[in-house]
Design an enzyme around this catalytic site. Sequence first.
Site, PDB file in Angstrom:
ATOM      1  N   GLY A  80       4.966  15.166 -54.147  1.00  0.00           N
ATOM      2  CA  GLY A  80       4.413  14.907 -55.485  1.00  0.00           C
ATOM      3  C   GLY A  80       5.504  14.406 -56.417  1.00  0.00           C
ATOM      4  O   GLY A  80       6.487  13.797 -55.979  1.00  0.00           O
ATOM      5  N   SER A  81       5.372  14.769 -57.707  1.00  0.00           N
ATOM      6  CA  SER A  81       6.179  14.143 -58.762  1.00  0.00           C
ATOM      7  C   SER A  81       7.675  14.364 -58.658  1.00  0.00           C
ATOM      8  O   SER A  81       8.440  13.646 -59.302  1.00  0.00           O
ATOM      9  CB  SER A  81       5.710  14.637 -60.116  1.00  0.00           C
ATOM     10  OG  SER A  81       4.322  14.397 -60.228  1.00  0.00           O
ATOM     11  N   THR A  82       8.105  15.399 -57.919  1.00  0.00           N
ATOM     12  CA  THR A  82       9.555  15.581 -57.788  1.00  0.00           C
ATOM     13  C   THR A  82      10.198  14.331 -57.208  1.00  0.00           C
ATOM     14  O   THR A  82      11.378  14.071 -57.422  1.00  0.00           O
ATOM     15  CB  THR A  82       9.873  16.774 -56.880  1.00  0.00           C
ATOM     16  OG1 THR A  82       9.070  16.681 -55.711  1.00  0.00           O
ATOM     17  CG2 THR A  82       9.584  18.094 -57.578  1.00  0.00           C
ATOM     18  N   LYS A 141       9.728  11.424 -58.139  1.00  0.00           N
ATOM     19  CA  LYS A 141       9.963  10.394 -59.159  1.00  0.00           C
ATOM     20  C   LYS A 141      11.441  10.262 -59.507  1.00  0.00           C
ATOM     21  O   LYS A 141      11.903   9.178 -59.880  1.00  0.00           O
ATOM     22  CB  LYS A 141       9.162  10.721 -60.430  1.00  0.00           C
ATOM     23  CG  LYS A 141       7.676  10.371 -60.283  1.00  0.00           C
ATOM     24  CD  LYS A 141       6.887  10.881 -61.481  1.00  0.00           C
ATOM     25  CE  LYS A 141       5.390  10.819 -61.196  1.00  0.00           C
ATOM     26  NZ  LYS A 141       4.638  11.731 -62.077  1.00  0.00           N
TER      27      LYS A 141
END
Lengths: 579, 394
Positions: free
Chosen positions: A284-286, A288
């Site tokens: 997920g967003s980690t 980014k």
Amino acid sequence: MKQIKFRVIIVGIVFTLFFTIIGAKAMYLQIFCRSWLSEKAANQYEVSLKSSGKRGTIYDRNLREMAVSIDVTSIAAHPPQIKNPKAAAKSLAKALKINRNVLAKRLTSEKKFVWIKRKVTPKEAETVRNLNIDGLDFLREHKRFYPNKTLASQLIGFTDIDDNGLEGIEFYCNDDLKGAVSRYTVLRDAHGRGFEAENITDSDSRGKNLVLTIDSNIQYIAEKTLAETVTKFSAKSGMAVVMATGTGAVLALAHFPFLNPNALNEFDQELWRNRVITDPFEPGSTMKIFSAAAAIESGSCSPNSIFYCENGAYRVGRHVVHDTHEYGWLSLQQIIKYSSNIGAIKFSTKTGSESLFRTLHNFGFGTKTGIDCPGETAGSLASFKKWTKIDAGTISFGQGVSVSALQLVAATSAIANKGIFMKPYVVQAITDHNGRLIKSFAPSKGRRVISEKTARTLTRIMQTVTTEGGTGVNAALEGYSVCGKTGTAQKIGKNGGYANGKYVSSFVGFVPSEHPKVAILVVIDEPKGQHYGGTVAAPAFKNIAQKTLAYMNISPKSKTDGLIVSLGSKAKACSFRIY
Amino acid sequence: MAATAEKGTQKKSMTRDKQDIQKVRKPSLQYDIALLFPVLFLVGIGIVMVYSASSALALKKFGTSYYFLKKQSIFALLGIVALVVSYHIPYRVFRSLTYPLLVLAFIFLIAILVSGFGYSAGGATRWFRVEKITFQPSEFARFALVIYLAYSMNKKKDRIKEFKVGFLPHILLLGMFAILIILQPDFGSVVILGAITWIMLFIGGVRISHLLGSLAVATPIVYFLMVSADYRIERLISFLNPWQYSADKGYQIVHSLLAFGTGGIWGTGIGGGYQKLFYLPEPHTDFIFSVIGEELGLLGVLIILGFYTLILWRGVSIARNSKDVFGSLVAIGLTTAMGLQVCINMGVALGLLPTKGLTLPFLSYGGTSLLINMVSIGLLMNIGASKKMAKTKS
């Protein structure tokens, strides 16, 4: 009288004939059957025994015992010497609480040696000794014991009854830990008592000790926090890793639910693995931060480059990507701070698939870190050549790519370490049974994955995540600045699509921002009620970070460089530079 | 009694018996070296081997490895005394002792079955026990039976061919002994008593048809007794196929065979055997021959067998040369009793016969057996000597 004289002779002759037969049989046995019989006899009173030296101890970095071997008694039998197997089976079954029929079968077998029960309690051994059954044998064996019970149990692993490591460090370093196996011959009487045993020197056969990078105090902090968090959110499970950013030494590697290797069979096999290393998940967003790293490193963007975030819905081909909040124009820095998926797609499109892939690959995604633990997964990061347009977009915010928790924390650690990736490791030294150092493992040389400048820029960006308005504000610490990134990934359901309501919430980061000491990752699987990484995992991160920094004596805004910890009194000569 | 004998030399009217007594009592009585030497040699070897075989067992059971050695040495000394004493008793005295001996044998056999004197070991009540002294009545019964048969057949020698006179009474007496002994139970002793009776009847001139007929009758009885006790069937099965049952039923035979095989030609040396270390059951009694086979090798086995052969042929020769039927029958009866024990004990140890708990004369540990056998030798020597005296006189 004459008849008597004649008949007496006949009797004499008949007896002489019998005596001759006896003599002939003796000759037959003692000359012709000699080698066969004497070999068979030797087989009965010569028992070849295997003796394994004591398995080495596993210590944490403070030389606290994590796994030790203790002397126990095992009960065996020599079935041919058991006079009354049925009665023996009955009394043994009662004394040892084992199945009588199974035992009876074993005791009547053709084998020369069978186990009755291994690694019995001293009380059981005493009871059986008092039964005075001939043909039993009491052997000294070693039983693996984990004094801290559940502490770091998935990392350390466990052994089988023959002292072979089956999981974790016990498995990976089995050759070092395992004592030498020596075979020796004992002559035994029918009661199984040895009467001419060779002396076995014990010290030579002992296994080597391991000193881990794990600090049981930090491990305890991580496990306790994890347990609280998983319980609070009624989650399925959780993982936490604490790594020394400068060296790649793993300081804590925690799983919840716990596993007590002393009572292994009471636990589900699912819990036996070191899931931090073996289980890939969608981050997920980690992810980014690494997409941002690619954008900055490639030179296509600066932290202040601005992108239009489409007010929360963005069509890529046939798919529509959503943000949790509707954003208009955001800078790259803000995209990370607010965790905009659309923003990530936008700046990654600018970066280009190839640069994104290269950077992610450099950070170690899609390849094994090479940690000294068994069963490591490489995760999955397909080559950019195979990426579709939507792939390139989703990978940038952590979908369509899978990583291990270890990869994630190691990559984050590389940013903290000025762009140099350190290979994670858990075994820092091997010592002999007297505690003398045999071999020590220095941190790896490191591999530059991004420039120091990019790393500094990313550190600044990640710092904003935990500031007011950022998704990771719950991870902010008083007196320290914290770098981090939240992650909330929808889990893939059984039919391939994303499952509703099932999330992996995570938070990865490092502290303190200025002079990072530790990188910490918290992953909570399937929390109930709340599912945002910032709500579920960030407070846990904060808790671990706070206590760890306090434990490590890192004062707020301090510039302490490192600690020297000696390896205990027996090995004062060697010390390890840690953290 | 000595005075009577001295006087007897001058008197022509004295009976033949008295003459014989006088001859035997003469101080010039010669020891039969060909008989005495093998016996003493065997007794000596027996003491050594009993010690070697029993030391581990004695240490475990009694806390001293010398337990059986001490007792066997005392038995040997008593045995030598018994041999000398019985040698100096004219064998005809035993003739008049026939019924007292028989009665005594019956009293002992009944006593161990019904009174508190019976002493059991290994599930069988075979010993008579007063205080610390144990005594095996079946050994004594064997001796009494030999004397009785010799006495009876000598008395009836003219009508020996008649079924009711020459055959039936002896078989009935045997039957009474057999029933009492089978109740102990001691099947092996019954077989020996039966065989002794059969052989003595054969020597004494009983009709061959009677003897063969008795075999035909005895075979089903023996068969019934065999199958009536489980342990006897097991012994038989294990005897036929010891290796297949080496863990339980064939255990004894297998370990005995292993002992012989390990010994080879030269043996492992006295004390050097392993099979006696609780592998062999009763290494100092029933299986002492196996210990000998292991520690003294084929050489020791053949030497010991040779000495038994010597004793056997001395016995046969004494029986042949005895001047009366009673002496002849006693001599062959005692020789047969010993010979049978040797054959059965060795046959069991070598796997030629099913397991029977019988001792090896002179070698095995056991007081009654040794004393009875020494008395038998003394008696044999007396029979032999009286013949010699008669010859030198005439």
